[in-house]
Design a protein around this motif. Structure first.
Motif, mmCIF file in Angstrom:
data_model
loop_
_atom_site.group_PDB
_atom_site.id
_atom_site.type_symbol
_atom_site.label_atom_id
_atom_site.label_comp_id
_atom_site.label_asym_id
_atom_site.label_seq_id
_atom_site.Cartn_x
_atom_site.Cartn_y
_atom_site.Cartn_z
ATOM 1 N N ALA A 185 57.896 43.224 55.316
ATOM 2 C CA ALA A 185 58.687 44.220 56.037
ATOM 3 C C ALA A 185 60.128 44.160 55.560
ATOM 4 C CB ALA A 185 58.603 43.977 57.544
ATOM 5 N N PHE A 186 60.496 45.088 54.675
ATOM 6 C CA PHE A 186 61.815 45.113 54.054
ATOM 7 C C PHE A 186 62.586 46.312 54.609
ATOM 8 C CE2 PHE A 186 59.417 43.210 50.214
ATOM 9 C CZ PHE A 186 59.458 41.949 50.793
ATOM 10 N N THR A 187 63.733 46.039 55.211
ATOM 11 C CA THR A 187 64.391 47.037 56.040
ATOM 12 C C THR A 187 65.743 47.503 55.518
ATOM 13 O OG1 THR A 187 65.422 45.297 57.375
ATOM 14 C CG2 THR A 187 63.306 46.167 58.144
ATOM 15 N N ALA A 188 66.140 48.643 56.061
ATOM 16 C CA ALA A 188 67.490 49.173 55.896
ATOM 17 C C ALA A 188 68.304 48.852 57.147
ATOM 18 C CB ALA A 188 67.429 50.689 55.694
ATOM 19 N N GLY A 189 69.612 48.791 56.981
ATOM 20 C CA GLY A 189 70.514 48.779 58.117
ATOM 21 C C GLY A 189 70.459 47.580 59.041
ATOM 22 N N GLU A 190 70.027 46.426 58.552
ATOM 23 C CA GLU A 190 69.980 45.246 59.425
ATOM 24 C C GLU A 190 71.376 44.766 59.776
ATOM 25 O OE1 GLU A 190 70.139 40.990 60.422
ATOM 26 O OE2 GLU A 190 71.001 42.010 58.681
ATOM 27 N N SER A 191 72.303 44.852 58.847
ATOM 28 C CA SER A 191 73.613 44.220 59.015
ATOM 29 C C SER A 191 74.412 44.798 60.172
ATOM 30 C CB SER A 191 74.425 44.350 57.718
ATOM 31 O OG SER A 191 73.757 43.708 56.655
ATOM 32 N N ALA A 192 74.100 46.024 60.595
ATOM 33 C CA ALA A 192 74.843 46.637 61.688
ATOM 34 C C ALA A 192 73.943 46.943 62.876
ATOM 35 C CB ALA A 192 75.551 47.911 61.194
ATOM 36 N N ASN A 193 73.145 47.988 62.755
ATOM 37 C CA ASN A 193 72.420 48.487 63.916
ATOM 38 C C ASN A 193 70.908 48.334 63.842
ATOM 39 O OD1 ASN A 193 74.776 49.421 65.301
ATOM 40 N ND2 ASN A 193 74.890 51.082 63.813
ATOM 41 N N LEU A 194 70.407 47.588 62.852
ATOM 42 C CA LEU A 194 68.966 47.316 62.760
ATOM 43 C C LEU A 194 68.141 48.601 62.701
ATOM 44 C CD1 LEU A 194 69.137 44.578 65.486
ATOM 45 C CD2 LEU A 194 68.587 44.088 63.117
ATOM 46 N N LEU A 195 68.654 49.572 61.943
ATOM 47 C CA LEU A 195 67.990 50.876 61.864
ATOM 48 C C LEU A 195 66.562 50.750 61.345
ATOM 49 C CD1 LEU A 195 70.839 53.069 60.309
ATOM 50 C CD2 LEU A 195 70.113 52.995 62.695
ATOM 51 N N GLY A 196 66.381 49.965 60.295
ATOM 52 C CA GLY A 196 65.065 49.839 59.685
ATOM 53 C C GLY A 196 64.069 49.156 60.593
ATOM 54 N N ALA A 197 64.500 48.102 61.276
ATOM 55 C CA ALA A 197 63.598 47.400 62.192
ATOM 56 C C ALA A 197 63.197 48.314 63.347
ATOM 57 C CB ALA A 197 64.266 46.131 62.724
ATOM 58 N N ARG A 198 64.134 49.088 63.861
ATOM 59 C CA ARG A 198 63.815 50.019 64.943
ATOM 60 C C ARG A 198 62.820 51.086 64.463
ATOM 61 N NH1 ARG A 198 67.615 48.545 68.851
ATOM 62 N NH2 ARG A 198 69.614 47.822 67.987
ATOM 63 N N ARG A 199 62.947 51.486 63.204
ATOM 64 C CA ARG A 199 62.003 52.442 62.639
ATOM 65 C C ARG A 199 60.597 51.838 62.588
ATOM 66 N NH1 ARG A 199 60.486 57.700 61.557
ATOM 67 N NH2 ARG A 199 59.444 57.840 59.517
ATOM 68 N N PHE A 200 60.496 50.594 62.178
ATOM 69 C CA PHE A 200 59.191 49.927 62.153
ATOM 70 C C PHE A 200 58.588 49.852 63.559
ATOM 71 C CE2 PHE A 200 60.080 47.488 57.990
ATOM 72 C CZ PHE A 200 59.223 48.310 57.269
ATOM 73 N N VAL A 201 59.419 49.601 64.564
ATOM 74 C CA VAL A 201 58.926 49.555 65.941
ATOM 75 C C VAL A 201 58.367 50.920 66.335
ATOM 76 C CG1 VAL A 201 59.598 49.296 68.357
ATOM 77 C CG2 VAL A 201 60.443 47.675 66.657
ATOM 78 N N GLU A 202 59.092 51.985 65.983
ATOM 79 C CA GLU A 202 58.616 53.344 66.277
ATOM 80 C C GLU A 202 57.248 53.597 65.645
ATOM 81 O OE1 GLU A 202 61.518 55.993 64.765
ATOM 82 O OE2 GLU A 202 63.075 55.449 66.231
ATOM 83 N N GLN A 203 57.008 53.008 64.479
ATOM 84 C CA GLN A 203 55.762 53.236 63.748
ATOM 85 C C GLN A 203 54.632 52.308 64.193
ATOM 86 O OE1 GLN A 203 57.488 52.724 59.803
ATOM 87 N NE2 GLN A 203 57.424 54.934 59.443
ATOM 88 N N GLY A 204 54.913 51.423 65.163
ATOM 89 C CA GLY A 204 53.863 50.588 65.726
ATOM 90 C C GLY A 204 53.625 49.269 65.015
ATOM 91 N N LEU A 205 54.538 48.855 64.127
ATOM 92 C CA LEU A 205 54.332 47.610 63.385
ATOM 93 C C LEU A 205 54.324 46.389 64.299
ATOM 94 C CD1 LEU A 205 54.038 46.193 60.617
ATOM 95 C CD2 LEU A 205 56.542 46.102 60.503
ATOM 96 N N LYS A 206 55.077 46.474 65.380
ATOM 97 C CA LYS A 206 55.259 45.331 66.267
ATOM 98 C C LYS A 206 53.928 44.727 66.729
ATOM 99 C CE LYS A 206 58.217 44.594 70.153
ATOM 100 N NZ LYS A 206 59.144 45.165 71.126
ATOM 101 N N LYS A 207 52.992 45.588 67.054
ATOM 102 C CA LYS A 207 51.737 45.106 67.633
ATOM 103 C C LYS A 207 50.869 44.348 66.633
ATOM 104 C CE LYS A 207 49.148 49.447 66.957
ATOM 105 N NZ LYS A 207 50.232 50.318 66.486
ATOM 106 N N GLU A 208 51.223 44.399 65.347
ATOM 107 C CA GLU A 208 50.438 43.698 64.329
ATOM 108 C C GLU A 208 50.913 42.272 64.074
ATOM 109 O OE1 GLU A 208 49.226 45.777 60.743
ATOM 110 O OE2 GLU A 208 50.318 47.551 61.415
ATOM 111 N N ILE A 209 52.104 41.927 64.555
ATOM 112 C CA ILE A 209 52.732 40.660 64.179
ATOM 113 C C ILE A 209 52.078 39.485 64.890
ATOM 114 C CG2 ILE A 209 54.896 39.365 64.062
ATOM 115 C CD1 ILE A 209 56.371 42.066 64.154
#
Length: 423
Positions: A185-209
């Motif tokens: 899981a390689f993300t954008a925008g971690e250094s400020a607002n965690l944009l990429g991680a929030r996008r992954f959450v929207e896509q349902g990645l969280k439930k796979e971890i």
């Protein structure tokens, strides 16, 4: 790029490298060193032509450090394209998601049998800005000197990104059947607002971890707790005035009074064995429109870091109680703390693997920084650890660098952890 085209490309690169070494040899190298480097270049070309392409994490790290992906403004797309293409070339399932103009995530996956939950390897592709302090070496050079690779993002955390790709490439090449998926899981925008991680959450990645291994800087020690980050804004409203008439109400004076109280605010938090106490730091202030006008508006943004278990809403109330009547407090963002226990089985596995590869017991630590884990793990009860090749304390510094030896060891550590956990 197909296998043949990529092989030809590697041949051209290697031949060019060999000639580049030979031309200035008279002044820069001994003949023995030149011969060794040329032979290595020829070996790389032979491997490319024979189809035995090997991913070189150091060379790849130089490539992505050379790409400016500072946030702001972000623009991780060029790094993401390179990462995506490399994963596909290694035979790894990968998707590139440009969810905003220039902002992109990459999700890679090696599928397992489904008998175990997935292990997620986490890294981000953005960096903090270069800053105004002069660098001794160009910040996007990827220059190697005395065993270290220099450039913005080398430590935080493009080195971990390269090491994780190398790990996935090695596992894909071995074709070892894993009982659970290995997710990159390689993300954008971690250094400020965690944009990429929030996008992954929207896509349902969280439930796979099923377990979470992050590559933020740790000097290959093991971090098992990170503080919560509470970002607040204080806004003062005044009234315009001028020296020739109505003096007005000075909004900057109101913020100055507020900050005096803020810096003396004592937040009572339970002690944590791996963390220091809470911290309050002002990061941005803005006010006034002209030097000869009384400012009618002033804003200050500040950062509060808290150990696990502290109710951030109670902290907001404490801040509101010290604010003058004409100063309003609002929440910009809250990033929860993340923590694993030292006796967690995943942490123990990471400790055993690190000990084996480093020939010493790694330190178990806590940090004040946050990672993508604060979003991806919120509300979950899964094992968490940070192991990264970068040095703690180098993030955001001029002449940022990373130990090449640490990057190569990180590949071995990530691979062994993934193999053991998913077997």
């Amino acid at each position: 790029m197909g296998q043949y085209e990529r092989g030809i490309h590697e041949v051209h690169q290697s031949i060019h490298y060999a000639f580049a070494l030979l031309l200035p040899a008279r002044n820069r190298h001994s003949s023995a060193k030149i011969l060794k480097d040329v032979l290595m270049a020829i070996e790389t070309a032979q491997e490319a032509c024979s189809g035995r392409l090997r991913f070189d994490p150091i060379r790849f790290l130089q490539q992505i450090v050379a790409i400016d992906s500072c946030d702001p403004p972000g623009s991780e797309i060029e790094v993401a394209k390179l990462v995506h293409a490399e994963l596909l070339a290694l035979g790894i399932e990968a998707k590139l998601d440009e969810f905003l103009p220039g902002r992109a995530n990459v999700l890679g996956r090696i599928c397992g049998t489904g008998e175990k939950p997935a292990l997620l390897l986490s890294s981000h592709m953005d960096t903090v800005p270069v800053g105004t302090v002069p660098w001794r070496r160009p910040p996007f050079s990827g220059e190697i000197m005395e065993g270290r690779l220099y450039g913005r993002g080398s430590s935080d955390m493009k080195s971990a990104l390269a090491a994780m790709i190398a790990t996935a490439g090695n596992l894909a090449e071995k074709r070892q059947m894993l009982k659970g998926d290995l997710i990159l899981a390689f993300t954008a925008g971690e250094s400020a607002n965690l944009l990429g991680a929030r996008r992954f959450v929207e896509q349902g990645l969280k439930k796979e971890i099923g377990a979470f291994l992050c590559g933020e800087p740790s000097d290959l020690d093991i971090i098992i707790v990170e503080k919560a980050a509470l970002w607040l804004r204080a806004t003062a409203k005044g009234r315009l005035g001028h020296v020739s008439g109505e003096p007005g109400i000075n909004a900057i004076d109101a913020i100055h009074s507020f900050l005096t109280h803020l810096y003396s605010l004592e937040l009572e938090c339970p002690p944590h064995p791996l963390l220091d106490g809470p911290t309050i730091r002002v990061g941005r202030i803005e006010g006034g429109s002209a030097v000869n006008l009384t400012p009618d508006h002033c804003v200050v943004d500040f950062d509060i870091r808290l150990p696990p278990g502290v109710d951030h809403r109670a902290v907001v109330t404490r801040v509101e109680n010290i604010a003058p009547e004409d100063v309003a407090i609002s929440i910009l963002d809250f990033k929860p703390a993340v923590e694993s226990l030292p006796d967690d089985s995943f942490v123990k596995l990471c400790n055993d693997v690190c000990t084996r590869h480093r020939m010493r017991n790694p330190e178990i630590k806590g940090v004040s920084y946050y990672s993508d884990g604060t979003v991806l793990l919120e509300g979950l009860s899964v094992p968490f650890a940070i192991i990264g090749p970068g040095d703690l304390g180098l993030s955001g510094q001029p002449d940022e660098s990373v130990s090449i030896e640490n990057v190569l060891k990180a590949v071995e550590i990530y691979q062994d952890v993934a193999t053991a956990w998913l077997s």
